[in-house]
Design a protein around this motif. Sequence first.
Motif, short mmCIF file in Angstrom:
data_model
loop_
_atom_site.label_atom_id
_atom_site.label_comp_id
_atom_site.label_asym_id
_atom_site.label_seq_id
_atom_site.Cartn_x
_atom_site.Cartn_y
_atom_site.Cartn_z
N THR A 39 143.67 -57.05 -39.69
CA THR A 39 144.66 -56.52 -40.63
C THR A 39 145.75 -55.83 -39.83
O THR A 39 145.53 -55.43 -38.67
CB THR A 39 144.02 -55.54 -41.62
N PRO A 40 146.94 -55.68 -40.40
CA PRO A 40 148.06 -55.09 -39.66
C PRO A 40 147.72 -53.73 -39.08
O PRO A 40 147.18 -52.86 -39.77
CB PRO A 40 149.16 -54.98 -40.73
N GLY A 41 148.03 -53.56 -37.81
CA GLY A 41 147.82 -52.29 -37.15
C GLY A 41 146.42 -52.03 -36.66
O GLY A 41 146.14 -50.97 -36.11
N LYS A 42 145.53 -53.00 -36.88
CA LYS A 42 144.14 -52.82 -36.46
C LYS A 42 143.74 -53.87 -35.45
O LYS A 42 144.36 -54.94 -35.35
CB LYS A 42 143.21 -52.87 -37.67
N GLU A 43 142.67 -53.57 -34.73
CA GLU A 43 142.14 -54.52 -33.76
C GLU A 43 141.48 -55.69 -34.50
O GLU A 43 140.97 -55.53 -35.61
CB GLU A 43 141.09 -53.84 -32.88
N ARG A 44 141.50 -56.83 -33.84
CA ARG A 44 140.77 -57.99 -34.38
C ARG A 44 139.28 -57.68 -34.31
O ARG A 44 138.76 -57.30 -33.25
CB ARG A 44 141.12 -59.23 -33.57
N GLU A 45 138.60 -57.85 -35.44
CA GLU A 45 137.20 -57.46 -35.49
C GLU A 45 136.29 -58.66 -35.74
O GLU A 45 136.63 -59.60 -36.44
CB GLU A 45 136.95 -56.39 -36.57
N PHE A 46 135.11 -58.56 -35.18
CA PHE A 46 134.10 -59.59 -35.32
C PHE A 46 133.59 -59.67 -36.75
O PHE A 46 133.37 -58.64 -37.40
CB PHE A 46 132.93 -59.28 -34.37
N VAL A 47 133.42 -60.90 -37.23
CA VAL A 47 132.88 -61.11 -38.56
C VAL A 47 131.52 -61.82 -38.49
O VAL A 47 130.53 -61.35 -39.05
CB VAL A 47 133.85 -61.95 -39.43
N ALA A 48 131.48 -62.95 -37.79
CA ALA A 48 130.24 -63.73 -37.74
C ALA A 48 130.28 -64.69 -36.56
O ALA A 48 131.35 -65.06 -36.09
CB ALA A 48 130.06 -64.53 -39.04
N ALA A 49 129.09 -65.08 -36.11
CA ALA A 49 128.99 -66.04 -35.01
C ALA A 49 127.80 -66.95 -35.23
O ALA A 49 126.79 -66.56 -35.85
CB ALA A 49 128.87 -65.34 -33.67
N ASN A 50 127.93 -68.14 -34.71
CA ASN A 50 126.88 -69.14 -34.77
C ASN A 50 126.65 -69.65 -33.35
O ASN A 50 127.55 -70.23 -32.73
CB ASN A 50 127.32 -70.30 -35.68
N ARG A 51 125.46 -69.37 -32.81
CA ARG A 51 125.17 -69.76 -31.44
C ARG A 51 124.61 -71.18 -31.39
O ARG A 51 124.20 -71.73 -32.42
CB ARG A 51 124.18 -68.77 -30.82
N LEU A 52 124.57 -71.76 -30.20
CA LEU A 52 124.04 -73.12 -30.04
C LEU A 52 122.60 -73.23 -30.51
O LEU A 52 122.17 -74.28 -30.99
CB LEU A 52 124.14 -73.57 -28.58
N SER A 53 121.87 -72.16 -30.37
CA SER A 53 120.47 -72.17 -30.80
C SER A 53 120.35 -72.32 -32.31
O SER A 53 119.27 -72.61 -32.82
CB SER A 53 119.79 -70.87 -30.37
N GLY A 54 121.47 -72.07 -33.00
CA GLY A 54 121.45 -72.11 -34.46
C GLY A 54 121.37 -70.73 -35.08
O GLY A 54 121.49 -70.58 -36.29
N SER A 55 121.14 -69.73 -34.24
CA SER A 55 121.06 -68.38 -34.79
C SER A 55 122.43 -67.93 -35.27
O SER A 55 123.46 -68.31 -34.72
CB SER A 55 120.52 -67.41 -33.74
N THR A 56 122.44 -67.14 -36.31
CA THR A 56 123.68 -66.62 -36.89
C THR A 56 123.66 -65.10 -36.86
O THR A 56 122.59 -64.49 -36.98
CB THR A 56 123.89 -67.12 -38.32
N HIS A 57 124.84 -64.52 -36.71
CA HIS A 57 124.94 -63.08 -36.54
C HIS A 57 126.17 -62.60 -37.30
O HIS A 57 127.21 -63.28 -37.30
CB HIS A 57 125.04 -62.74 -35.06
N TYR A 58 126.05 -61.46 -37.93
CA TYR A 58 127.11 -60.97 -38.81
C TYR A 58 127.39 -59.50 -38.56
O TYR A 58 126.51 -58.74 -38.16
CB TYR A 58 126.69 -61.15 -40.27
N SER A 59 128.61 -59.11 -38.85
CA SER A 59 128.91 -57.69 -38.85
C SER A 59 128.24 -57.08 -40.07
O SER A 59 127.96 -57.76 -41.07
CB SER A 59 130.43 -57.47 -38.91
N LEU A 60 127.98 -55.80 -39.98
CA LEU A 60 127.29 -55.12 -41.08
C LEU A 60 128.11 -55.18 -42.37
O LEU A 60 127.54 -55.23 -43.47
CB LEU A 60 127.02 -53.67 -40.71
N SER A 61 129.42 -55.22 -42.25
CA SER A 61 130.27 -55.18 -43.43
C SER A 61 130.22 -56.47 -44.24
O SER A 61 130.58 -56.47 -45.42
CB SER A 61 131.71 -54.88 -43.02
N VAL A 62 129.77 -57.57 -43.64
CA VAL A 62 129.75 -58.84 -44.37
C VAL A 62 128.34 -59.43 -44.51
O VAL A 62 128.16 -60.42 -45.22
CB VAL A 62 130.67 -59.90 -43.71
N LYS A 63 127.40 -58.84 -43.84
CA LYS A 63 126.04 -59.38 -43.87
C LYS A 63 125.51 -59.43 -45.30
O LYS A 63 125.65 -58.47 -46.05
CB LYS A 63 125.11 -58.53 -43.00
#
Length: 125
Positions: A39-63
């Motif tokens: 968002t304007p004026g803020k750092e780019r923040e992590f939301v979610a990731a999908n690793r090669l293993s298939g595992s998924t990871h989320y920020s607490l705000s969207v989990k």
Amino acid sequence: VQLQASGGGLAQAGGSLRLSCTASGRTFSSSTIAWFRQTPGKEREFVAANRLSGSTHYSLSVKGRFTISRDNAKNLAYLQMSSLKPEDSAVYYCALGSGRLIVSSLWLKDNYDAWGQGTQVTVSS
């Protein structure tokens, strides 16, 4: 490498959107895929990731509300967003990183070497 994110738009609070990401010049099957938002004026923040293993990871705000997935055969990645809140409004970026990224490094934007142009998501209350 060119990444293209799409699917953003306007949604009402409680609604859903699905973002898509495709790439040319690099295959998803050898990469960690992630979504960040800014968002304007803020750092780019992590939301979610999908690793090669298939595992998924989320920020607490969207989990529990967002789901990241990939289709390696089509070189596509998705971010299904549900139960949207006004605070989810941001420009969303897809990113690719090494397939060897470890869990503790997923949230660092500097660990990703390819970025899409971003797609705007606006959630109205």
